[in-house]
Scaffold this motif. Structure first.
Motif, PDB file in Angstrom:
ATOM      1  N   VAL A  59       0.840  -1.199   0.000  1.00  0.00           N
ATOM      2  CA  VAL A  59       0.000   0.000   0.000  1.00  0.00           C
ATOM      3  C   VAL A  59       0.877   1.252   0.000  1.00  0.00           C
ATOM      4  CG1 VAL A  59      -1.660   1.332   1.369  1.00  0.00           C
ATOM      5  CG2 VAL A  59      -1.989  -1.099   1.045  1.00  0.00           C
ATOM      6  N   GLY A  60       1.966   1.216   0.747  1.00  0.00           N
ATOM      7  CA  GLY A  60       2.881   2.356   0.776  1.00  0.00           C
ATOM      8  C   GLY A  60       3.527   2.631  -0.564  1.00  0.00           C
ATOM      9  N   ILE A  61       3.764   1.588  -1.347  1.00  0.00           N
ATOM     10  CA  ILE A  61       4.321   1.779  -2.689  1.00  0.00           C
ATOM     11  C   ILE A  61       3.297   2.459  -3.596  1.00  0.00           C
ATOM     12  CG2 ILE A  61       5.041   0.542  -4.781  1.00  0.00           C
ATOM     13  CD1 ILE A  61       6.491  -1.432  -2.942  1.00  0.00           C
ATOM     14  N   VAL A  62       2.042   2.061  -3.475  1.00  0.00           N
ATOM     15  CA  VAL A  62       0.979   2.640  -4.303  1.00  0.00           C
ATOM     16  C   VAL A  62       0.694   4.080  -3.892  1.00  0.00           C
ATOM     17  CG1 VAL A  62      -1.483   2.457  -4.873  1.00  0.00           C
ATOM     18  CG2 VAL A  62      -0.067   0.402  -4.758  1.00  0.00           C
ATOM     19  N   ASP A  63       0.602   4.324  -2.588  1.00  0.00           N
ATOM     20  CA  ASP A  63       0.272   5.658  -2.067  1.00  0.00           C
ATOM     21  C   ASP A  63       0.937   5.813  -0.697  1.00  0.00           C
ATOM     22  OD1 ASP A  63      -0.866   7.969  -1.016  1.00  0.00           O
ATOM     23  OD2 ASP A  63      -2.936   7.380  -1.432  1.00  0.00           O
ATOM     24  N   ARG A  64       1.908   6.695  -0.618  1.00  0.00           N
ATOM     25  CA  ARG A  64       2.677   6.837   0.625  1.00  0.00           C
ATOM     26  C   ARG A  64       1.801   7.217   1.811  1.00  0.00           C
ATOM     27  NH1 ARG A  64       8.525   7.585   0.046  1.00  0.00           N
ATOM     28  NH2 ARG A  64       8.404   8.474   2.130  1.00  0.00           N
ATOM     29  N   ASP A  65       0.861   8.116   1.598  1.00  0.00           N
ATOM     30  CA  ASP A  65      -0.025   8.519   2.695  1.00  0.00           C
ATOM     31  C   ASP A  65      -0.897   7.353   3.160  1.00  0.00           C
ATOM     32  OD1 ASP A  65       0.976  11.091   2.668  1.00  0.00           O
ATOM     33  OD2 ASP A  65      -0.597  11.862   1.351  1.00  0.00           O
ATOM     34  N   ALA A  66      -1.380   6.567   2.225  1.00  0.00           N
ATOM     35  CA  ALA A  66      -2.190   5.405   2.582  1.00  0.00           C
ATOM     36  C   ALA A  66      -1.346   4.370   3.318  1.00  0.00           C
ATOM     37  CB  ALA A  66      -2.827   4.793   1.341  1.00  0.00           C
ATOM     38  N   GLY A  67      -0.094   4.205   2.906  1.00  0.00           N
ATOM     39  CA  GLY A  67       0.807   3.276   3.581  1.00  0.00           C
ATOM     40  C   GLY A  67       1.073   3.687   5.011  1.00  0.00           C
ATOM     41  N   LEU A  68       1.279   4.987   5.221  1.00  0.00           N
ATOM     42  CA  LEU A  68       1.496   5.486   6.585  1.00  0.00           C
ATOM     43  C   LEU A  68       0.240   5.302   7.431  1.00  0.00           C
ATOM     44  CD1 LEU A  68       3.198   6.925   8.706  1.00  0.00           C
ATOM     45  CD2 LEU A  68       2.384   9.100   7.750  1.00  0.00           C
ATOM     46  N   ALA A  69      -0.906   5.619   6.861  1.00  0.00           N
ATOM     47  CA  ALA A  69      -2.169   5.449   7.591  1.00  0.00           C
ATOM     48  C   ALA A  69      -2.391   3.969   7.923  1.00  0.00           C
ATOM     49  CB  ALA A  69      -3.338   5.996   6.769  1.00  0.00           C
ATOM     50  N   ALA A  70      -2.090   3.086   6.983  1.00  0.00           N
ATOM     51  CA  ALA A  70      -2.238   1.647   7.215  1.00  0.00           C
ATOM     52  C   ALA A  70      -1.306   1.183   8.323  1.00  0.00           C
ATOM     53  CB  ALA A  70      -1.965   0.874   5.925  1.00  0.00           C
ATOM     54  N   ALA A  71      -0.082   1.674   8.320  1.00  0.00           N
ATOM     55  CA  ALA A  71       0.890   1.271   9.346  1.00  0.00           C
ATOM     56  C   ALA A  71       0.463   1.747  10.735  1.00  0.00           C
ATOM     57  CB  ALA A  71       2.272   1.827   8.992  1.00  0.00           C
ATOM     58  N   VAL A  72      -0.004   2.969  10.827  1.00  0.00           N
ATOM     59  CA  VAL A  72      -0.444   3.496  12.128  1.00  0.00           C
ATOM     60  C   VAL A  72      -1.652   2.716  12.632  1.00  0.00           C
ATOM     61  CG1 VAL A  72      -1.426   5.520  13.287  1.00  0.00           C
ATOM     62  CG2 VAL A  72       0.546   5.787  11.775  1.00  0.00           C
ATOM     63  N   LEU A  73      -2.605   2.456  11.751  1.00  0.00           N
ATOM     64  CA  LEU A  73      -3.788   1.684  12.147  1.00  0.00           C
ATOM     65  C   LEU A  73      -3.390   0.273  12.585  1.00  0.00           C
ATOM     66  CD1 LEU A  73      -6.819   1.396  12.498  1.00  0.00           C
ATOM     67  CD2 LEU A  73      -6.967   0.809  10.054  1.00  0.00           C
ATOM     68  N   ALA A  74      -2.496  -0.367  11.841  1.00  0.00           N
ATOM     69  CA  ALA A  74      -2.046  -1.711  12.207  1.00  0.00           C
ATOM     70  C   ALA A  74      -1.356  -1.697  13.567  1.00  0.00           C
ATOM     71  CB  ALA A  74      -1.113  -2.266  11.131  1.00  0.00           C
ATOM     72  N   LEU A  75      -0.587  -0.666  13.835  1.00  0.00           N
ATOM     73  CA  LEU A  75       0.094  -0.557  15.131  1.00  0.00           C
ATOM     74  C   LEU A  75      -0.917  -0.422  16.270  1.00  0.00           C
ATOM     75  CD1 LEU A  75       2.753  -0.297  16.721  1.00  0.00           C
ATOM     76  CD2 LEU A  75       2.608   2.163  16.320  1.00  0.00           C
ATOM     77  N   VAL A  76      -1.926   0.399  16.077  1.00  0.00           N
ATOM     78  CA  VAL A  76      -2.960   0.593  17.102  1.00  0.00           C
ATOM     79  C   VAL A  76      -3.737  -0.703  17.326  1.00  0.00           C
ATOM     80  CG1 VAL A  76      -5.129   1.794  17.607  1.00  0.00           C
ATOM     81  CG2 VAL A  76      -3.164   3.076  16.734  1.00  0.00           C
ATOM     82  N   VAL A  77      -4.121  -1.365  16.244  1.00  0.00           N
ATOM     83  CA  VAL A  77      -4.901  -2.595  16.358  1.00  0.00           C
ATOM     84  C   VAL A  77      -4.058  -3.709  16.982  1.00  0.00           C
ATOM     85  CG1 VAL A  77      -6.114  -4.380  15.034  1.00  0.00           C
ATOM     86  CG2 VAL A  77      -6.463  -1.980  14.500  1.00  0.00           C
ATOM     87  N   PHE A  78      -2.790  -3.804  16.590  1.00  0.00           N
ATOM     88  CA  PHE A  78      -1.923  -4.828  17.172  1.00  0.00           C
ATOM     89  C   PHE A  78      -1.717  -4.586  18.663  1.00  0.00           C
ATOM     90  CE2 PHE A  78       2.250  -6.219  18.606  1.00  0.00           C
ATOM     91  CZ  PHE A  78       2.111  -7.587  18.434  1.00  0.00           C
ATOM     92  N   THR A  79      -1.551  -3.335  19.058  1.00  0.00           N
ATOM     93  CA  THR A  79      -1.380  -3.013  20.475  1.00  0.00           C
ATOM     94  C   THR A  79      -2.610  -3.431  21.268  1.00  0.00           C
ATOM     95  OG1 THR A  79       0.067  -1.161  19.908  1.00  0.00           O
ATOM     96  CG2 THR A  79      -0.904  -1.146  22.107  1.00  0.00           C
ATOM     97  N   CYS A  80      -3.791  -3.166  20.731  1.00  0.00           N
ATOM     98  CA  CYS A  80      -5.038  -3.593  21.377  1.00  0.00           C
ATOM     99  C   CYS A  80      -5.091  -5.109  21.464  1.00  0.00           C
ATOM    100  CB  CYS A  80      -6.221  -3.058  20.586  1.00  0.00           C
ATOM    101  SG  CYS A  80      -7.811  -3.698  21.134  1.00  0.00           S
ATOM    102  N   TYR A  81      -4.770  -5.784  20.370  1.00  0.00           N
ATOM    103  CA  TYR A  81      -4.788  -7.253  20.333  1.00  0.00           C
ATOM    104  C   TYR A  81      -3.810  -7.839  21.350  1.00  0.00           C
ATOM    105  CZ  TYR A  81      -3.652 -11.934  18.681  1.00  0.00           C
ATOM    106  OH  TYR A  81      -3.403 -13.275  18.619  1.00  0.00           O
TER     107      TYR A  81
END
Length: 121
Positions: A81-103
């Motif tokens: 996703v970051g290769i396709v759209d850098r902003d989307a890649g950053l947003a995806a990474a931050v969301l994954a970090l938040v969700v993983f921390t909750c998990y």
């Protein structure tokens, strides 16, 4: 208890309106959500297969393979996703970090010893 075990998925669903209100790329949310749910389905399937194994070596192979494979699935999705759209890649990474921390927090709470009073000194 079921709600707590699925709190990470609930968090993903609650993140969509936040993404839209904050004008974040929906691709980041969609990619993380699809990858997260996919890795959870893979985890459930491999845990069932590991539980049916009578050999402890097979059990640990399934569990270790599950952990490594699921991590790579999520990481490669974010990277793509970051290769396709850098902003989307950053947003995806931050969301994954938040969700993983909750998990991770919920996993630790659910596996905590139930009776602390019987601990030896």
């Amino acid at each position: 208890m079921i709600f707590l075990r699925q709190l990470d998925v609930v968090l993903l669903l609650l993140a969509l309106p936040i993404f839209l209100a904050a004008d974040q790329p929906p691709l980041g949310w969609a990619a993380t959500t699809i990858a997260w749910i996919g890795q959870k389905a893979l985890q459930a399937a491999l845990e069932r297969k590991a539980a049916n194994s009578e050999d402890p070596k097979h059990f640990f192979r399934f569990m270790a393979g599950s952990l490594i494979g699921r991590s790579w699935l999520l990481a490669l999705t974010i990277f793509a996703v970051g290769i396709v759209d850098r902003d989307a890649g950053l947003a995806a990474a931050v969301l994954a970090l938040v969700v993983f921390t909750c998990y991770l927090a919920i996993s630790l709470i659910m596996r905590a010893p139930q009776n602390h009073s019987e601990r030896p000194l």
